[in-house]
Design an enzyme around this catalytic site. Structure first.
Site, PDB file in Angstrom:
ATOM      1  N   HIS A  95      37.434  41.125  51.352  1.00  0.00           N
ATOM      2  CA  HIS A  95      37.562  42.406  50.667  1.00  0.00           C
ATOM      3  C   HIS A  95      36.460  43.375  51.076  1.00  0.00           C
ATOM      4  O   HIS A  95      35.391  42.980  51.567  1.00  0.00           O
ATOM      5  CB  HIS A  95      37.536  42.207  49.148  1.00  0.00           C
ATOM      6  CG  HIS A  95      36.231  41.659  48.649  1.00  0.00           C
ATOM      7  ND1 HIS A  95      35.094  42.423  48.477  1.00  0.00           N
ATOM      8  CD2 HIS A  95      35.886  40.390  48.286  1.00  0.00           C
ATOM      9  CE1 HIS A  95      34.111  41.670  48.029  1.00  0.00           C
ATOM     10  NE2 HIS A  95      34.557  40.435  47.913  1.00  0.00           N
ATOM     11  N   GLU A 210      37.953  33.771  44.609  1.00  0.00           N
ATOM     12  CA  GLU A 210      36.555  33.440  44.855  1.00  0.00           C
ATOM     13  C   GLU A 210      36.106  32.235  44.029  1.00  0.00           C
ATOM     14  O   GLU A 210      36.726  31.886  43.012  1.00  0.00           O
ATOM     15  CB  GLU A 210      35.693  34.659  44.517  1.00  0.00           C
ATOM     16  CG  GLU A 210      34.203  34.508  44.810  1.00  0.00           C
ATOM     17  CD  GLU A 210      33.881  34.193  46.266  1.00  0.00           C
ATOM     18  OE1 GLU A 210      34.357  33.152  46.765  1.00  0.00           O
ATOM     19  OE2 GLU A 210      33.141  34.979  46.893  1.00  0.00           O
TER      20      GLU A 210
END
Length: 341
Positions: A95, A210
């Site tokens: 990201h 994550e």
């Protein structure tokens, strides 16, 4: 070059497409004359083979090979050859910069701050997504991607929409009739809408989120909220409305991250698409790639294991080399032949 294996799964860096091992120990030739090589050594000189070498090498019981052939065979790179329909191209993207990244790089304790719960992209993060979007257009990668798989956190959803979607609510001068990938006003600062017109299928998958726990920035919101902000993204793979994985007191272990990375890789291999983009996070990507590369050169291993920068993309080829299935998931370009007219 052997690039890496997870059980029977091989992951190849796009900069080292030929990889893995080939064994020629069971192949034997009585002499080089069968190849016309005893008089035409210029071929081997062009390959860089030392043609002055005349030693004899044995390849199997009773079989011999003269110097140039033996040297050429000995210098043959370790290579993998797999049917194309059993391979996939995976474009892995981290990201763009989030507000938690800015704060956490200055003071690691900020990762524990609720100020950055499910952090948005910064203005720089959006610029990074736009830069990657332009790169994918220039290289024609974006039009070849059939599926975008994205972690269900705001910063990855924003990045995926910005990289693989179409900016604005208009496409070719007409209003998009499809649901937008992202509605107008999402994020801080507020961002314009991103259209799904011309975009591939988007699926949110929790297996690639994550490392979770302790850090509020890694805690996701309710899925119903994301559905209102990202209407064209399919969230059906996420099993629970609430975030049942995140624990304020316990950080997920590396072993657990790698275990779910294996589940995620199997999920990718079971998909029908042959070109897939994965938009995820630094720690997850790092630990997923650590599963590969132990049996390859230091150069290739380093390519696999380097830490991803914000909005960095690397492309890999993945194959389940020991698949027992007779029906590959992806379409084949093979032609059976044997047709008589």
């Amino acid at each position: 070059m052997r690039v890496g294996f997870l059980g029977s799964t091989s992951l190849l860096s796009s900069s080292a497409v030929t990889s893995s091992s080939s064994s020629f120990s069971g192949i034997g030739f009585s002499n080089s004359r069968a190849f016309g090589c005893s008089t035409n050594l210029s071929f081997f000189r062009r390959l860089g083979v030392p043609c002055s070498e005349l030693q004899i090498r044995r390849f199997g019981k009773g079989a011999t090979m003269n110097g140039p052939i033996a040297a050429a065979s000995a210098s043959f790179p370790e290579a993998s050859l797999y049917p194309l329909h059993r391979c996939k191209v995976i474009h892995v993207v981290r990201h763009g910069q989030g507000f938690h990244n800015v704060a956490g790089e200055l003071d690691y304790a900020k990762y524990m701050s609720w100020e950055f719960e499910d952090a948005d992209l910064t203005p720089l993060g959006w610029q990074q997504a736009e830069a990657l979007h332009q790169h994918l257009d220039k290289t024609n990668i974006r039009e070849r991607v059939e599926l975008v798989v994205v972690s269900p956190l705001t910063r990855t959803l924003q990045t995926a929409a910005g990289v693989f979607g179409t900016p604005g609510s208009l496409q070719n001068g007409r209003e998009a009739t499809d649901s937008p990938l992202m509605v107008s006003g999402v994020g801080n600062p507020r961002h314009e809408a991103i259209s799904s017109v011309g975009a591939p299928l988007f699926i949110a998958n929790e297996w690639c989120r994550e490392m979770h726990g302790s850090h509020p920035c890694d805690k996701r919101r309710e899925i119903s909220y994301y559905k209102t902000q990202f209407p064209a993204i399919d969230f059906s793979e996420v099993e629970t409305e609430e975030d049942t994985w995140w624990n304020a007191d316990v950080r997920e272990t590396v072993d657990h991250v790698q275990s779910r990375a294996k589940v995620f890789i199997k999920w990718l291999l079971d998909r029908k698409e042959s070109q897939i983009a994965v938009v995820s996070h630094s720690t997850f990507i790092f630990n997923m790639l650590q599963l590969f590369g132990e049996d390859c050169s230091d150069v290739v291993k380093n390519e696999l294991h380097q830490y991803f920068r914000n909005c960095e993309m690397r492309s890999f080829i993945i194959s389940d080399r020991m698949s027992a299935s007779t029906k590959p998931k992806t379409a084949s370009t093979d032609f059976a032949g044997g047709i008589f007219f």
